[in-house]
Design an enzyme around this catalytic site. Structure first.
Site, PDB file in Angstrom:
ATOM      1  N   THR A   1      -0.552  -2.343  -2.042  1.00  0.00           N
ATOM      2  CA  THR A   1      -0.204  -1.597  -0.844  1.00  0.00           C
ATOM      3  C   THR A   1       0.869  -2.309  -0.026  1.00  0.00           C
ATOM      4  O   THR A   1       0.957  -3.544  -0.060  1.00  0.00           O
ATOM      5  CB  THR A   1      -1.468  -1.416   0.029  1.00  0.00           C
ATOM      6  OG1 THR A   1      -1.088  -0.981   1.324  1.00  0.00           O
ATOM      7  CG2 THR A   1      -2.245  -2.708   0.182  1.00  0.00           C
ATOM      8  N   ASP A   2       1.638  -1.526   0.725  1.00  0.00           N
ATOM      9  CA  ASP A   2       2.637  -2.143   1.613  1.00  0.00           C
ATOM     10  C   ASP A   2       1.980  -2.927   2.746  1.00  0.00           C
ATOM     11  O   ASP A   2       2.635  -3.709   3.427  1.00  0.00           O
ATOM     12  CB  ASP A   2       3.591  -1.073   2.181  1.00  0.00           C
ATOM     13  CG  ASP A   2       2.912   0.026   2.973  1.00  0.00           C
ATOM     14  OD1 ASP A   2       1.668   0.021   3.077  1.00  0.00           O
ATOM     15  OD2 ASP A   2       3.632   0.902   3.498  1.00  0.00           O
ATOM     16  N   GLU A   3       0.660  -2.702   2.942  1.00  0.00           N
ATOM     17  CA  GLU A   3      -0.021  -3.402   4.038  1.00  0.00           C
ATOM     18  C   GLU A   3      -0.074  -4.914   3.815  1.00  0.00           C
ATOM     19  O   GLU A   3      -0.353  -5.656   4.760  1.00  0.00           O
ATOM     20  CB  GLU A   3      -1.439  -2.850   4.232  1.00  0.00           C
ATOM     21  CG  GLU A   3      -1.411  -1.434   4.740  1.00  0.00           C
ATOM     22  CD  GLU A   3      -2.734  -0.966   5.344  1.00  0.00           C
ATOM     23  OE1 GLU A   3      -3.585  -1.805   5.677  1.00  0.00           O
ATOM     24  OE2 GLU A   3      -2.895   0.253   5.489  1.00  0.00           O
TER      25      GLU A   3
ATOM     26  N   TYR B   1      -9.055  -5.525   5.055  1.00  0.00           N
ATOM     27  CA  TYR B   1      -8.617  -4.738   3.887  1.00  0.00           C
ATOM     28  C   TYR B   1      -7.319  -5.302   3.311  1.00  0.00           C
ATOM     29  O   TYR B   1      -7.236  -5.615   2.119  1.00  0.00           O
ATOM     30  CB  TYR B   1      -8.416  -3.261   4.269  1.00  0.00           C
ATOM     31  CG  TYR B   1      -7.569  -2.497   3.263  1.00  0.00           C
ATOM     32  CD1 TYR B   1      -8.066  -2.191   2.004  1.00  0.00           C
ATOM     33  CD2 TYR B   1      -6.255  -2.111   3.573  1.00  0.00           C
ATOM     34  CE1 TYR B   1      -7.288  -1.508   1.070  1.00  0.00           C
ATOM     35  CE2 TYR B   1      -5.473  -1.437   2.640  1.00  0.00           C
ATOM     36  CZ  TYR B   1      -5.988  -1.141   1.393  1.00  0.00           C
ATOM     37  OH  TYR B   1      -5.204  -0.479   0.471  1.00  0.00           O
TER      38      TYR B   1
ATOM     39  N   LYS C   1      -6.468  -7.141  -0.352  1.00  0.00           N
ATOM     40  CA  LYS C   1      -5.474  -6.634  -1.317  1.00  0.00           C
ATOM     41  C   LYS C   1      -4.433  -7.725  -1.600  1.00  0.00           C
ATOM     42  O   LYS C   1      -3.974  -7.877  -2.742  1.00  0.00           O
ATOM     43  CB  LYS C   1      -4.779  -5.380  -0.768  1.00  0.00           C
ATOM     44  CG  LYS C   1      -5.660  -4.152  -0.652  1.00  0.00           C
ATOM     45  CD  LYS C   1      -6.199  -3.627  -1.983  1.00  0.00           C
ATOM     46  CE  LYS C   1      -5.130  -2.969  -2.834  1.00  0.00           C
ATOM     47  NZ  LYS C   1      -5.709  -2.353  -4.056  1.00  0.00           N
TER      48      LYS C   1
HETATM   49  P1  NAD Z   1     -10.126   5.924  -2.518  1.00  0.00           P
HETATM   50  O1  NAD Z   1     -10.966   5.193  -1.517  1.00  0.00           O
HETATM   51  O2  NAD Z   1      -9.864   7.373  -2.339  1.00  0.00           O
HETATM   52  O3  NAD Z   1     -10.762   5.737  -3.976  1.00  0.00           O
HETATM   53  C1  NAD Z   1     -11.240   4.523  -4.436  1.00  0.00           C
HETATM   54  C2  NAD Z   1     -12.008   4.778  -5.733  1.00  0.00           C
HETATM   55  O4  NAD Z   1     -12.433   3.504  -6.246  1.00  0.00           O
HETATM   56  C3  NAD Z   1     -13.270   5.621  -5.553  1.00  0.00           C
HETATM   57  O5  NAD Z   1     -13.361   6.575  -6.582  1.00  0.00           O
HETATM   58  C4  NAD Z   1     -14.398   4.617  -5.663  1.00  0.00           C
HETATM   59  O6  NAD Z   1     -15.610   5.163  -6.148  1.00  0.00           O
HETATM   60  C5  NAD Z   1     -13.802   3.594  -6.616  1.00  0.00           C
HETATM   61  N1  NAD Z   1     -14.415   2.260  -6.485  1.00  0.00           N
HETATM   62  C6  NAD Z   1     -14.633   1.557  -5.350  1.00  0.00           C
HETATM   63  N2  NAD Z   1     -15.236   0.402  -5.631  1.00  0.00           N
HETATM   64  C7  NAD Z   1     -15.385   0.362  -6.993  1.00  0.00           C
HETATM   65  C8  NAD Z   1     -15.942  -0.577  -7.891  1.00  0.00           C
HETATM   66  N3  NAD Z   1     -16.484  -1.730  -7.459  1.00  0.00           N
HETATM   67  N4  NAD Z   1     -15.911  -0.289  -9.214  1.00  0.00           N
HETATM   68  C9  NAD Z   1     -15.395   0.878  -9.671  1.00  0.00           C
HETATM   69  N5  NAD Z   1     -14.869   1.814  -8.856  1.00  0.00           N
HETATM   70  C10 NAD Z   1     -14.864   1.554  -7.533  1.00  0.00           C
HETATM   71  O7  NAD Z   1      -8.787   5.089  -2.590  1.00  0.00           O
HETATM   72  P2  NAD Z   1      -7.260   5.600  -2.767  1.00  0.00           P
HETATM   73  O8  NAD Z   1      -6.723   5.971  -1.441  1.00  0.00           O
HETATM   74  O9  NAD Z   1      -7.193   6.534  -3.899  1.00  0.00           O
HETATM   75  O10 NAD Z   1      -6.552   4.220  -3.177  1.00  0.00           O
HETATM   76  C11 NAD Z   1      -6.520   3.808  -4.545  1.00  0.00           C
HETATM   77  C12 NAD Z   1      -5.806   2.477  -4.636  1.00  0.00           C
HETATM   78  O11 NAD Z   1      -4.481   2.604  -4.120  1.00  0.00           O
HETATM   79  C13 NAD Z   1      -6.463   1.364  -3.823  1.00  0.00           C
HETATM   80  O12 NAD Z   1      -6.379   0.179  -4.576  1.00  0.00           O
HETATM   81  C14 NAD Z   1      -5.621   1.262  -2.562  1.00  0.00           C
HETATM   82  O13 NAD Z   1      -5.643  -0.057  -2.060  1.00  0.00           O
HETATM   83  C15 NAD Z   1      -4.244   1.635  -3.103  1.00  0.00           C
HETATM   84  N6  NAD Z   1      -3.312   2.267  -2.154  1.00  0.00           N
HETATM   85  C16 NAD Z   1      -3.697   3.373  -1.429  1.00  0.00           C
HETATM   86  C17 NAD Z   1      -2.746   3.999  -0.613  1.00  0.00           C
HETATM   87  C18 NAD Z   1      -3.116   5.231   0.182  1.00  0.00           C
HETATM   88  O14 NAD Z   1      -2.300   5.704   0.983  1.00  0.00           O
HETATM   89  N7  NAD Z   1      -4.274   5.839  -0.008  1.00  0.00           N
HETATM   90  C19 NAD Z   1      -1.446   3.494  -0.518  1.00  0.00           C
HETATM   91  C20 NAD Z   1      -1.103   2.346  -1.251  1.00  0.00           C
HETATM   92  C21 NAD Z   1      -2.043   1.764  -2.081  1.00  0.00           C
HETATM   93  O1  DAU Z   2       0.090   1.891   3.747  1.00  0.00           O
HETATM   94  C1  DAU Z   2      -0.799   2.048   2.691  1.00  0.00           C
HETATM   95  C2  DAU Z   2      -2.214   2.166   3.207  1.00  0.00           C
HETATM   96  O2  DAU Z   2      -2.314   3.437   3.842  1.00  0.00           O
HETATM   97  C3  DAU Z   2      -3.265   2.015   2.108  1.00  0.00           C
HETATM   98  O3  DAU Z   2      -3.209   0.711   1.596  1.00  0.00           O
HETATM   99  C4  DAU Z   2      -4.675   2.299   2.644  1.00  0.00           C
HETATM  100  O4  DAU Z   2      -5.609   2.263   1.586  1.00  0.00           O
HETATM  101  C5  DAU Z   2      -4.662   3.663   3.270  1.00  0.00           C
HETATM  102  O5  DAU Z   2      -5.928   3.951   3.832  1.00  0.00           O
HETATM  103  C6  DAU Z   2      -3.583   3.767   4.349  1.00  0.00           C
HETATM  104  O6  DAU Z   2      -3.906   2.893   5.473  1.00  0.00           O
HETATM  105  P1  DAU Z   2      -3.656   3.350   6.996  1.00  0.00           P
HETATM  106  O7  DAU Z   2      -4.543   2.522   7.852  1.00  0.00           O
HETATM  107  O8  DAU Z   2      -2.223   3.406   7.318  1.00  0.00           O
HETATM  108  O9  DAU Z   2      -4.182   4.884   6.886  1.00  0.00           O
HETATM  109  P2  DAU Z   2      -5.142   5.753   7.828  1.00  0.00           P
HETATM  110  O10 DAU Z   2      -5.072   7.140   7.307  1.00  0.00           O
HETATM  111  O11 DAU Z   2      -6.474   5.138   8.047  1.00  0.00           O
HETATM  112  O12 DAU Z   2      -4.365   5.710   9.237  1.00  0.00           O
HETATM  113  C7  DAU Z   2      -3.013   6.125   9.344  1.00  0.00           C
HETATM  114  C8  DAU Z   2      -2.609   5.917  10.798  1.00  0.00           C
HETATM  115  O13 DAU Z   2      -3.316   6.851  11.631  1.00  0.00           O
HETATM  116  C9  DAU Z   2      -2.942   4.542  11.360  1.00  0.00           C
HETATM  117  O14 DAU Z   2      -1.914   4.136  12.248  1.00  0.00           O
HETATM  118  C10 DAU Z   2      -4.239   4.757  12.136  1.00  0.00           C
HETATM  119  C11 DAU Z   2      -4.109   6.180  12.623  1.00  0.00           C
HETATM  120  N1  DAU Z   2      -5.364   6.943  12.772  1.00  0.00           N
HETATM  121  C12 DAU Z   2      -6.217   7.006  11.716  1.00  0.00           C
HETATM  122  C13 DAU Z   2      -7.393   7.706  11.792  1.00  0.00           C
HETATM  123  C14 DAU Z   2      -8.365   7.744  10.624  1.00  0.00           C
HETATM  124  C15 DAU Z   2      -5.647   7.641  13.946  1.00  0.00           C
HETATM  125  O15 DAU Z   2      -4.847   7.624  14.906  1.00  0.00           O
HETATM  126  N2  DAU Z   2      -6.818   8.334  14.029  1.00  0.00           N
HETATM  127  C16 DAU Z   2      -7.723   8.389  13.003  1.00  0.00           C
HETATM  128  O16 DAU Z   2      -8.797   9.016  13.169  1.00  0.00           O
END
Ligand code: NAD
Ligand code: DAU
Length: 342
Positions: free
Chosen positions: A125-127, A153, A157
């Site tokens: 992730t970019d985080e 988190y 990562k």
């Molecule tokens: P998500 O929370 O929607 O899904 C995570 C999945 O992993 C779920 O199906 C869960 O059951 C499974 N899981 C959790 N713990 C596990 C374990 N111990 N063993 C096997 N499976 C397990 O997550 P997402 O948003 O789809 O993110 C997927 C990946 O991409 C993550 O690694 C996250 O850090 C990364 N990522 C997410 C975003 C985003 O915007 N959502 C952006 C950049 C990177």
């Molecule tokens: O940048 C990549 C990341 O993006 C991934 O690594 C993470 O897994 C993914 O969850 C996401 O993280 P963020 O914290 O950016 O996403 P989230 O949707 O939780 O929040 C996006 C923005 O919105 C953040 O600035 C917090 C804000 N927010 C979020 C929620 C849930 C609100 O203002 N209100 C809310 O209820």
């Protein structure tokens, strides 16, 4: 070609499973997912009968189960999506983030070393780069930006990324890492900003924006992320990190107002609530490396992607209504009750 896709019952992982089964009819895709609160087997319903697909319910932290699966499947590649992914949950309870995101990654890579692998890909992730200031729109995250995390988190990562690079240098494991910005699209779990606001708006519930809502995220349609990973695992260089993002920066308040407009809901639903602790201000990716080396560019414009996403949530109410009517209710009450209106 056999690929183990971990976390394939979650948001991005499921979209990746669909993408790969569609694009490569001769690949075998094995989904390893322990179905945490974020994993949903109904998401994978459309591919359950596909002979090229297998679902295995085990945790990536369970060494014995992971080794057994490698013995059975002899995978060519592993793409690791499995993670605890929600920043707010990591602030409440970091432990499971360390266990899954760090230890789970190590177990998978140990299995790769033991049984041999062509590619281990870590979905990061970019985080891991921390955040950028709002008053420097000229700054972007490159692959050289120092790791500088803010939340449990992102720290978990980052630790995993460092382990992946260490396994490459120390053991010669053929790894790659992608660091992507915020995804949006179908099957996004309703705890995250975009689906949470869509679901609340449709139910005429308050839309809880943290602080002033001026934090910036760089939104990418999930299919574009899947295509980037597909390119990296096939053509990306071993040992390399690739940033993935689409120059699509928006403040949170802009996003919420767009959702209100698209759904025909009043902006008066917006409530400003207590800020997230340690809240990152701005994420913005420089995708030059993946563009120059692999020809990747985002294909879905935000205006189209958000319309498609909203349409999906309207047409798939059962999927998210089932989620938010269960255990999620307790989560929501616990998480948002202490966020006072400001
Ligand atoms: P998500 O929370 O929607 O899904 C995570 C999945 O992993 C779920 O199906 C869960 O059951 C499974 N899981 C959790 N713990 C596990 C374990 N111990 N063993 C096997 N499976 C397990 O997550 P997402 O948003 O789809 O993110 C997927 C990946 O991409 C993550 O690694 C996250 O850090 C990364 N990522 C997410 C975003 C985003 O915007 N959502 C952006 C950049 C990177
Ligand atoms: O940048 C990549 C990341 O993006 C991934 O690594 C993470 O897994 C993914 O969850 C996401 O993280 P963020 O914290 O950016 O996403 P989230 O949707 O939780 O929040 C996006 C923005 O919105 C953040 O600035 C917090 C804000 N927010 C979020 C929620 C849930 C609100 O203002 N209100 C809310 O209820």
């Amino acid at each position: 070609m056999t690929i183990i896709v971990t976390g394939g019952a979650g948001f991005i992982g499921s979209n990746f499973v669909f993408h790969m089964l569609n694009k490569y009819p001769d690949y075998r895709i094995v989904c390893l997912d322990c179905l945490t609160y974020a994993g949903n087997l109904s998401t994978l319903e459309p591919v359950m009968d596909n002979p090229n697909f297998r679902f295995v319910k085990e945790s990536i932290t369970d060494r014995e189960a992971v080794y057994k699966l490698f013995e059975e499947e002899k995978p060519d590649m592993v793409v690791n999506f499995a993670a605890e992914s929600h920043v707010d949950r990591s602030i409440e309870n970091p432990e499971v983030f360390l266990d899954t995101n760090i230890k789970g990654t190590a177990v998978l890579m140990d299995a790769c070393r033991k049984y041999g692998i062509k590619r281990y890909h870590q979905v990061s992730t970019d985080e891991v780069y921390g955040d950028l200031p709002l008053d420097r729109p000229d700054l972007f995250f490159t692959e050289e930006t120092p790791i500088h995390t803010s939340s449990p988190y992102s720290s978990s990562k980052a630790a995993a990324d460092l382990l992946v690079l260490a396994y490459h240098r120390t053991y010669g494991l053929p790894v790659s890492i992608s660091r992507c910005s915020n995804n949006y699209g179908p099957y996004h779990f309703p705890e995250k900003l975009i689906p949470l606001m869509i679901a609340n708006a449709l139910n005429d519930k308050p839309l809880p924006v943290y602080g002033e809502g001026l934090n910036v995220r760089d939104w990418l349609y999930v299919e574009d992320h899947c295509k980037a990973i597909d390119l990296i695992i096939h053509n990306g260089r071993v040992g390399e990190v690739y940033n993935v993002g689409g120059h699509n920066e928006k403040t949170n308040i802009e996003i919420v107002k767009i959702i209100c407009k698209e759904l025909g809901k009043p902006e008066s639903l917006i409530t400003h609530v207590a800020d997230r602790k340690g809240h990152d201000m701005r994420y913005a990716i420089d995708p030059t490396k993946i563009h120059n080396e692999l020809g990747w560019l985002p294909e879905t414009k935000f205006e189209d992607g958000i319309k498609k996403t909203i349409k999906w949530y309207l047409e798939n109410k059962e999927w998210w209504e089932t989620i938010i009517s269960g255990e999620y209710q307790n989560y929501y009450e616990k998480m948002y009750a202490h966020r006072e209106e400001i």
